[in-house]
Write a protein that holds these residues in place. Sequence first.
Motif, short mmCIF file in Angstrom:
data_model
loop_
_atom_site.label_atom_id
_atom_site.label_comp_id
_atom_site.label_asym_id
_atom_site.label_seq_id
_atom_site.Cartn_x
_atom_site.Cartn_y
_atom_site.Cartn_z
N GLY A 1 137.73 86.63 -62.41
CA GLY A 1 138.43 85.38 -62.16
C GLY A 1 138.13 84.81 -60.78
O GLY A 1 138.45 83.68 -60.48
N ARG A 2 137.50 85.65 -59.94
CA ARG A 2 137.18 85.25 -58.57
C ARG A 2 136.02 86.12 -58.09
O ARG A 2 135.77 87.19 -58.64
CB ARG A 2 138.40 85.42 -57.67
N PRO A 3 135.31 85.69 -57.05
CA PRO A 3 134.16 86.47 -56.57
C PRO A 3 134.49 87.92 -56.22
O PRO A 3 133.69 88.83 -56.50
CB PRO A 3 133.70 85.68 -55.34
N ASN A 4 135.65 88.18 -55.63
CA ASN A 4 135.99 89.56 -55.26
C ASN A 4 136.10 90.48 -56.47
O ASN A 4 135.89 91.69 -56.34
CB ASN A 4 137.28 89.61 -54.42
N ASP A 5 136.41 89.95 -57.64
CA ASP A 5 136.43 90.77 -58.86
C ASP A 5 135.04 91.32 -59.16
O ASP A 5 134.88 92.49 -59.49
CB ASP A 5 136.94 89.97 -60.06
N LEU A 6 134.04 90.46 -59.04
CA LEU A 6 132.65 90.89 -59.27
C LEU A 6 132.20 91.84 -58.16
O LEU A 6 131.56 92.86 -58.43
CB LEU A 6 131.71 89.69 -59.37
N ILE A 7 132.55 91.54 -56.94
CA ILE A 7 132.19 92.40 -55.81
C ILE A 7 132.75 93.81 -56.01
O ILE A 7 132.07 94.80 -55.76
CB ILE A 7 132.67 91.78 -54.49
N ASP A 8 133.99 93.91 -56.48
CA ASP A 8 134.61 95.22 -56.70
C ASP A 8 133.86 96.05 -57.73
O ASP A 8 133.79 97.28 -57.62
CB ASP A 8 136.08 95.07 -57.10
N VAL A 9 133.28 95.40 -58.73
CA VAL A 9 132.49 96.13 -59.73
C VAL A 9 131.13 96.49 -59.14
O VAL A 9 130.70 97.65 -59.20
CB VAL A 9 132.32 95.30 -61.02
N GLU B 1 140.18 76.66 -55.96
CA GLU B 1 140.67 75.73 -54.95
C GLU B 1 140.50 76.41 -53.59
O GLU B 1 140.68 77.63 -53.48
CB GLU B 1 142.15 75.41 -55.24
N GLU B 2 140.13 75.68 -52.60
CA GLU B 2 139.78 76.23 -51.28
C GLU B 2 140.81 77.21 -50.74
O GLU B 2 140.47 78.26 -50.19
CB GLU B 2 139.58 75.07 -50.29
N GLU C 1 135.64 86.11 -48.64
CA GLU C 1 135.20 86.03 -50.03
C GLU C 1 134.15 84.93 -50.16
O GLU C 1 134.37 83.81 -49.71
CB GLU C 1 136.40 85.72 -50.93
N PRO C 2 132.99 85.25 -50.74
CA PRO C 2 131.95 84.22 -50.86
C PRO C 2 132.37 83.09 -51.80
O PRO C 2 133.10 83.31 -52.76
CB PRO C 2 130.75 84.98 -51.41
N LYS C 3 131.90 81.90 -51.48
CA LYS C 3 132.17 80.72 -52.31
C LYS C 3 130.88 80.30 -52.98
O LYS C 3 129.80 80.47 -52.42
CB LYS C 3 132.72 79.59 -51.44
N GLY C 4 130.97 79.75 -54.16
CA GLY C 4 129.78 79.32 -54.87
C GLY C 4 129.25 80.40 -55.78
O GLY C 4 129.90 81.42 -56.02
N ASP C 5 128.06 80.17 -56.29
CA ASP C 5 127.46 81.09 -57.25
C ASP C 5 126.96 82.35 -56.55
O ASP C 5 126.83 82.41 -55.34
CB ASP C 5 126.36 80.38 -58.02
N PHE C 6 126.66 83.37 -57.36
CA PHE C 6 126.31 84.69 -56.86
C PHE C 6 124.83 84.92 -57.11
O PHE C 6 124.40 85.11 -58.23
CB PHE C 6 127.14 85.73 -57.62
N GLY C 7 124.03 84.89 -56.04
CA GLY C 7 122.60 85.04 -56.16
C GLY C 7 122.09 86.28 -55.45
O GLY C 7 122.86 87.17 -55.08
N PRO C 8 120.78 86.34 -55.23
CA PRO C 8 120.18 87.52 -54.60
C PRO C 8 120.81 87.90 -53.25
O PRO C 8 120.99 89.09 -52.97
CB PRO C 8 118.71 87.12 -54.44
N GLU C 9 121.13 86.92 -52.43
CA GLU C 9 121.72 87.23 -51.12
C GLU C 9 123.04 87.97 -51.26
O GLU C 9 123.29 88.98 -50.59
CB GLU C 9 121.92 85.94 -50.33
N GLU C 10 123.92 87.50 -52.15
CA GLU C 10 125.21 88.15 -52.37
C GLU C 10 125.04 89.52 -53.01
O GLU C 10 125.75 90.47 -52.66
CB GLU C 10 126.12 87.25 -53.23
N ILE C 11 124.09 89.63 -53.94
CA ILE C 11 123.84 90.92 -54.58
C ILE C 11 123.41 91.94 -53.54
O ILE C 11 123.93 93.06 -53.49
CB ILE C 11 122.79 90.76 -55.70
#
Length: 190
Positions: free
Chosen positions: A40-48, A78-79, A86-96
């Motif tokens: 539901g938010r970027p931190n959810d993906l980061i935790d996995v 919402e901001e 927590e990163p904003k926007g889509d999750f690409g190579p840099e975030e990975i």
Amino acid sequence: MSKPVMNVALVCGPDCDMEVQAFRASLEYFGVRVFTYWVGRPNDLIDVLSGKDLYPNTDIIILCFHGDEGQFIMPELEESIYEPGEPKGDFGPEEIRHFAKLAGKVVIGTGCSVGKLETAQAFLDSGCEVYIGPNDYPDGNDALMFVLRLFHDLIQNNRSVKEAFQNAKSLDAEMDMFQLYENGQQSSRK
């Protein structure tokens, strides 16, 4: 439930719940223990991806997201909802590269273009053993059939990931966009 044949993390991005339900039902029918993660938010993906919220002994991670230009489409919040850092926007190579710690894992991305070389290399740089994803824009049904065929061969026919991958690609010409990357080298062709 008898002892599962493997443990799979099924990670659901925005608007991918029908795909996830189809995968979960099929994989459980194959005898897989499935752990579903709802993003539901970027931190959810980061935790996995960091392993913080990943079930121990997970064999394969399936990232069910829409994709564009090699990036995983993330929910837009919402901001004021974003947590500090927590990163904003889509999750690409840099975030990975920044967040993922996937030593020894097999990761499959089903979203459009998430099998591009730069995205795959970011997963491999995180320690991932094998990364599979489409380098173009597949129809959702193609992604579903590709993954189901891959798992059928892994489980029912006891094939290696590479063998199962080649058999899944042979379903039809649309499957040719799926790529397998290992140790920094693309291995999608025989």
